[in-house]
Enzyme design. Sequence first.
Site, short mmCIF file in Angstrom:
data_model
loop_
_atom_site.label_atom_id
_atom_site.label_comp_id
_atom_site.label_asym_id
_atom_site.label_seq_id
_atom_site.Cartn_x
_atom_site.Cartn_y
_atom_site.Cartn_z
N TYR A 1 -4.85 84.93 20.61
CA TYR A 1 -6.29 85.16 20.38
C TYR A 1 -7.10 83.87 20.41
O TYR A 1 -8.30 83.91 20.15
CB TYR A 1 -6.54 85.80 19.01
CG TYR A 1 -5.63 86.94 18.63
CD1 TYR A 1 -5.69 88.16 19.29
CD2 TYR A 1 -4.74 86.82 17.57
CE1 TYR A 1 -4.88 89.23 18.90
CE2 TYR A 1 -3.93 87.87 17.18
CZ TYR A 1 -4.00 89.06 17.85
OH TYR A 1 -3.20 90.10 17.47
N CYS B 1 8.85 77.01 26.57
CA CYS B 1 8.53 76.64 27.96
C CYS B 1 7.31 77.36 28.48
O CYS B 1 7.40 78.14 29.44
CB CYS B 1 9.72 76.96 28.85
SG CYS B 1 11.22 76.28 28.19
N GLU B 2 6.20 77.18 27.86
CA GLU B 2 4.94 77.76 28.34
C GLU B 2 3.80 76.85 27.91
O GLU B 2 3.79 76.38 26.77
CB GLU B 2 4.68 79.13 27.68
CG GLU B 2 5.69 80.17 28.01
CD GLU B 2 5.09 81.57 28.11
OE1 GLU B 2 3.88 81.70 28.35
OE2 GLU B 2 5.88 82.51 27.97
N1 LLP Z 1 -5.75 99.81 8.90
C1 LLP Z 1 -5.52 99.99 10.21
C2 LLP Z 1 -5.51 101.36 10.75
C3 LLP Z 1 -5.30 98.89 11.05
O1 LLP Z 1 -5.07 99.08 12.33
C4 LLP Z 1 -5.31 97.58 10.48
C5 LLP Z 1 -5.07 96.43 11.33
C6 LLP Z 1 -5.54 97.44 9.10
C7 LLP Z 1 -5.76 98.57 8.34
C8 LLP Z 1 -5.56 96.13 8.42
O2 LLP Z 1 -6.58 95.30 8.88
P1 LLP Z 1 -6.91 93.93 8.13
O3 LLP Z 1 -7.42 94.24 6.75
O4 LLP Z 1 -5.66 93.11 8.07
O5 LLP Z 1 -7.93 93.29 8.99
N2 LLP Z 1 -2.78 90.83 14.86
C9 LLP Z 1 -4.20 90.66 14.65
C10 LLP Z 1 -4.77 91.70 13.73
C11 LLP Z 1 -4.50 93.11 14.17
C12 LLP Z 1 -5.00 94.14 13.19
C13 LLP Z 1 -4.45 95.47 13.50
N3 LLP Z 1 -4.85 96.50 12.59
C14 LLP Z 1 -4.44 89.24 14.16
O6 LLP Z 1 -3.50 88.46 14.05
O7 LLP Z 1 -5.58 88.87 13.92
#
Ligand code: LLP
Length: 419
Positions: free
Chosen positions: A316, A343-344
């Site tokens: 990201y 290796c990237e």
């Molecule tokens: N509920 C649902 C249905 C979700 O899909 C997510 C996150 C959450 C709750 C929790 O969201 P939070 O409070 O943590 O923002 N990998 C990405 C973030 C992907 C989030 C996916 N869904 C990153 O590293 O920023």
Amino acid sequence: MHDFQYKGNQLYCEDVSIGGLAKDVGTPFYLYSYNTIKNHFRVFNSAFSNIPHLICFAVKANSNIALLRIFVEEGGGFDIVSGGELYRALLAGADPQKIVYTGVGKTEEEIVYALKSNILMLNVESTQELFSIDRAAEETGIKAKVALRVNPDIDAKTHPYISTGLKTHKFGISMTDALEGYRLAQSLKNIEVVGIHKHIGSQITHIRPFVDALERIVAMIDILKSEGLNIRYLDIGGGLGITYKDESPPHPKELAEEIVPILKGTGCTIIFEPGRVIVGNAGILVTKVLYTKQSEGKNFMIVDAAMNDLVRPSLYGSYHSILPVSKNSDDHKIVTDVVGPICESGDFLAKDRVLPDFKKDSLAAVMSAGAYGFTMSSNYNSRPRVSEILVKGNKYFMIRRRENYEDLVRGEEIPVFMK
Ligand code: LLP
């Protein structure tokens, strides 16, 4: 607030010196503060103390069973997205009646597992899924409690990969189709409609998108109630952002001030699914500088952690602050890329970052890595996944041991015709 602070020149997690810890456990490793996690949960929970509510920690943010256990102890529940996450939550001692299951692609096996585990509700994302759930409920003889995930078509104003609430996204059922979806759900005899769900994205740093989305959902609840549907749970998802660099996201209390008046009128029990805001700043990735080098005037700091350990910067372009574990009195700074051994060219933890001139073998703390850090890690380049350590006061606990080479090949086999 978090519990990673300098005492003199040394970075500590609570009362444990990170430099000392690294000597004991080796690098790289994820390090979490018990106190920070517990406090963050309590702050969030108390912000909404004046409405009936349940906090379902989003397991995808950090799924280590020791961390999940903290939320069990605090009376929290879990938002899960797979059978694997359900397994983890139950192993951590979760009350199944505090588990909600969201996700666009639940398999029949996963649905059956959820029904047999007696979870609170399934957040349904399509009409086809409704039929699958109805069938699974009939087979198991367990009535399925469901909410429909409604996509409110709101721009969460966050990174496009982690924004989920626009009608062009794969998530949920559109506002236009929601009423029909509910009528269908109500007509299926093995399904009981109990709630409504929405989640518009992650790392949201403004209140407005939450308010706009909720107003739409609340209007929908009124329509559903007028159709005789008993909407008892309003699950508003997660998404509240944290400070990685200079963002100033609302404090849970500020969010509560704006949204509680909207939520109160619904008469529903409110479910929250926070992930990042609870664990993001409660964890770091500790890594060692393997080499430093200069190439055509550009500085590189090559560390022993890589994109397979923390993919957020590569995926990201995320910013994670990097701090020296031991501060040097010489505060000479350089501009450098912090890169891993993979290796990237996309394998970096920081680009063109102004940092102290780290020497070979010194330790760096990659901050705010508690959410979507370890859970998104992989074995790319056959790198064993790192260990996870939890600190409480002046003690530390290995909550996941470092993988070894045998772990890397577990389950693999050379077919007999090659033997
Ligand atoms: N509920 C649902 C249905 C979700 O899909 C997510 C996150 C959450 C709750 C929790 O969201 P939070 O409070 O943590 O923002 N990998 C990405 C973030 C992907 C989030 C996916 N869904 C990153 O590293 O920023």
